[in-house]
Design a protein around this motif. Structure first.
Motif, PDB file in Angstrom:
ATOM      1  N   VAL A  64      52.473  40.475 -58.802  1.00  0.00           N
ATOM      2  CA  VAL A  64      52.174  41.493 -57.791  1.00  0.00           C
ATOM      3  C   VAL A  64      52.127  40.931 -56.375  1.00  0.00           C
ATOM      4  O   VAL A  64      51.788  41.639 -55.432  1.00  0.00           O
ATOM      5  CB  VAL A  64      50.856  42.235 -58.113  1.00  0.00           C
ATOM      6  CG1 VAL A  64      50.991  43.029 -59.384  1.00  0.00           C
ATOM      7  CG2 VAL A  64      49.688  41.287 -58.168  1.00  0.00           C
ATOM      8  N   ASN A  65      52.471  39.660 -56.218  1.00  0.00           N
ATOM      9  CA  ASN A  65      52.517  38.989 -54.908  1.00  0.00           C
ATOM     10  C   ASN A  65      51.184  39.046 -54.170  1.00  0.00           C
ATOM     11  O   ASN A  65      51.121  39.378 -52.987  1.00  0.00           O
ATOM     12  CB  ASN A  65      53.630  39.574 -54.032  1.00  0.00           C
ATOM     13  CG  ASN A  65      54.994  39.310 -54.597  1.00  0.00           C
ATOM     14  OD1 ASN A  65      55.234  38.246 -55.161  1.00  0.00           O
ATOM     15  ND2 ASN A  65      55.885  40.266 -54.468  1.00  0.00           N
ATOM     16  N   LEU A  66      50.118  38.757 -54.886  1.00  0.00           N
ATOM     17  CA  LEU A  66      48.789  38.627 -54.301  1.00  0.00           C
ATOM     18  C   LEU A  66      48.259  37.239 -54.629  1.00  0.00           C
ATOM     19  O   LEU A  66      48.764  36.559 -55.518  1.00  0.00           O
ATOM     20  CB  LEU A  66      47.831  39.675 -54.880  1.00  0.00           C
ATOM     21  CG  LEU A  66      48.062  41.122 -54.483  1.00  0.00           C
ATOM     22  CD1 LEU A  66      47.092  42.026 -55.219  1.00  0.00           C
ATOM     23  CD2 LEU A  66      47.895  41.306 -52.992  1.00  0.00           C
ATOM     24  N   SER A  67      47.207  36.839 -53.918  1.00  0.00           N
ATOM     25  CA  SER A  67      46.600  35.544 -54.212  1.00  0.00           C
ATOM     26  C   SER A  67      45.759  35.632 -55.479  1.00  0.00           C
ATOM     27  O   SER A  67      45.305  36.712 -55.871  1.00  0.00           O
ATOM     28  CB  SER A  67      45.708  35.100 -53.046  1.00  0.00           C
ATOM     29  OG  SER A  67      44.585  35.947 -52.959  1.00  0.00           O
ATOM     30  N   GLU A 127      48.809  47.745 -67.053  1.00  0.00           N
ATOM     31  CA  GLU A 127      48.236  48.886 -66.336  1.00  0.00           C
ATOM     32  C   GLU A 127      47.934  48.504 -64.885  1.00  0.00           C
ATOM     33  O   GLU A 127      48.220  49.262 -63.957  1.00  0.00           O
ATOM     34  CB  GLU A 127      46.949  49.340 -67.036  1.00  0.00           C
ATOM     35  CG  GLU A 127      46.257  50.483 -66.357  1.00  0.00           C
ATOM     36  CD  GLU A 127      46.888  51.818 -66.660  1.00  0.00           C
ATOM     37  OE1 GLU A 127      46.654  52.740 -65.864  1.00  0.00           O
ATOM     38  OE2 GLU A 127      47.607  51.942 -67.657  1.00  0.00           O
ATOM     39  N   TYR A 128      47.372  47.319 -64.667  1.00  0.00           N
ATOM     40  CA  TYR A 128      47.049  46.838 -63.328  1.00  0.00           C
ATOM     41  C   TYR A 128      48.321  46.654 -62.493  1.00  0.00           C
ATOM     42  O   TYR A 128      48.383  47.069 -61.338  1.00  0.00           O
ATOM     43  CB  TYR A 128      46.294  45.520 -63.436  1.00  0.00           C
ATOM     44  CG  TYR A 128      45.900  44.932 -62.102  1.00  0.00           C
ATOM     45  CD1 TYR A 128      44.778  45.392 -61.431  1.00  0.00           C
ATOM     46  CD2 TYR A 128      46.648  43.922 -61.525  1.00  0.00           C
ATOM     47  CE1 TYR A 128      44.418  44.861 -60.209  1.00  0.00           C
ATOM     48  CE2 TYR A 128      46.297  43.383 -60.310  1.00  0.00           C
ATOM     49  CZ  TYR A 128      45.176  43.852 -59.651  1.00  0.00           C
ATOM     50  OH  TYR A 128      44.825  43.324 -58.442  1.00  0.00           O
ATOM     51  N   GLU A 178      52.667  51.144 -57.852  1.00  0.00           N
ATOM     52  CA  GLU A 178      52.649  52.529 -57.378  1.00  0.00           C
ATOM     53  C   GLU A 178      51.936  52.621 -56.033  1.00  0.00           C
ATOM     54  O   GLU A 178      52.350  53.371 -55.162  1.00  0.00           O
ATOM     55  CB  GLU A 178      51.975  53.437 -58.396  1.00  0.00           C
ATOM     56  CG  GLU A 178      52.824  53.682 -59.616  1.00  0.00           C
ATOM     57  CD  GLU A 178      52.103  54.461 -60.691  1.00  0.00           C
ATOM     58  OE1 GLU A 178      50.883  54.724 -60.549  1.00  0.00           O
ATOM     59  OE2 GLU A 178      52.755  54.791 -61.693  1.00  0.00           O
ATOM     60  N   ARG A 179      50.860  51.853 -55.866  1.00  0.00           N
ATOM     61  CA  ARG A 179      50.116  51.859 -54.608  1.00  0.00           C
ATOM     62  C   ARG A 179      50.982  51.288 -53.494  1.00  0.00           C
ATOM     63  O   ARG A 179      50.947  51.743 -52.368  1.00  0.00           O
ATOM     64  CB  ARG A 179      48.840  51.046 -54.788  1.00  0.00           C
ATOM     65  CG  ARG A 179      47.998  50.962 -53.561  1.00  0.00           C
ATOM     66  CD  ARG A 179      46.699  50.267 -53.809  1.00  0.00           C
ATOM     67  NE  ARG A 179      46.891  49.028 -54.572  1.00  0.00           N
ATOM     68  CZ  ARG A 179      45.941  48.460 -55.282  1.00  0.00           C
ATOM     69  NH1 ARG A 179      44.750  48.992 -55.338  1.00  0.00           N
ATOM     70  NH2 ARG A 179      46.182  47.345 -55.928  1.00  0.00           N
ATOM     71  N   LYS A 180      51.787  50.285 -53.832  1.00  0.00           N
ATOM     72  CA  LYS A 180      52.640  49.633 -52.847  1.00  0.00           C
ATOM     73  C   LYS A 180      53.764  50.581 -52.388  1.00  0.00           C
ATOM     74  O   LYS A 180      54.175  50.544 -51.233  1.00  0.00           O
ATOM     75  CB  LYS A 180      53.249  48.375 -53.473  1.00  0.00           C
ATOM     76  CG  LYS A 180      53.603  47.303 -52.490  1.00  0.00           C
ATOM     77  CD  LYS A 180      54.000  46.054 -53.240  1.00  0.00           C
ATOM     78  CE  LYS A 180      54.247  44.931 -52.296  1.00  0.00           C
ATOM     79  NZ  LYS A 180      54.668  43.726 -52.977  1.00  0.00           N
TER      80      LYS A 180
END
Length: 94
Positions: free
Chosen positions: A42-45, A83-84, A90-92
């Motif tokens: 998800v390209n997060l830390s 799910e996460y 979807e939020r992105k």
């Protein structure tokens, strides 16, 4: 997890259902995702994903991802991880 309109069973997400496809090819532990694998997806830390697991009251981040710890490694079940990832994609988009 949303339920199907035809049955009372929950819909099950599979890695094949994602477009674009998931980056992870081989799981380090079948049936589970590590914190690092989800962060890459998800390209997060890893710290941010960790906050989603444990919560962080100073920044009003509520826990929204279940995991269990084995030694120093956090494992997230396939169902929760997919799910996460879906929620994050979807939020992105919006």
């Amino acid at each position: 997890m949303p339920k199907s309109l035809n049955t009372s069973e929950n819909n099950i997400l599979r890695p094949e259902d994602f477009d674009p496809p998931l980056k992870r090819k081989e799981p380090s532990l079948p049936g589970y995702w590590t914190l690092e694998e989800i962060a890459t997806e998800v390209n997060l830390s890893t710290r941010r994903i960790g906050y989603d697991i444990t919560g962080y009251p100073k920044k009003n981040i509520e826990p929204n991802l279940e995991a269990f710890k084995v030694g120093r490694i956090l494992f997230i079940s396939d169902e929760n991880a997919l799910e996460y990832i879906k929620r994050h994609r979807e939020r992105k988009k919006s």
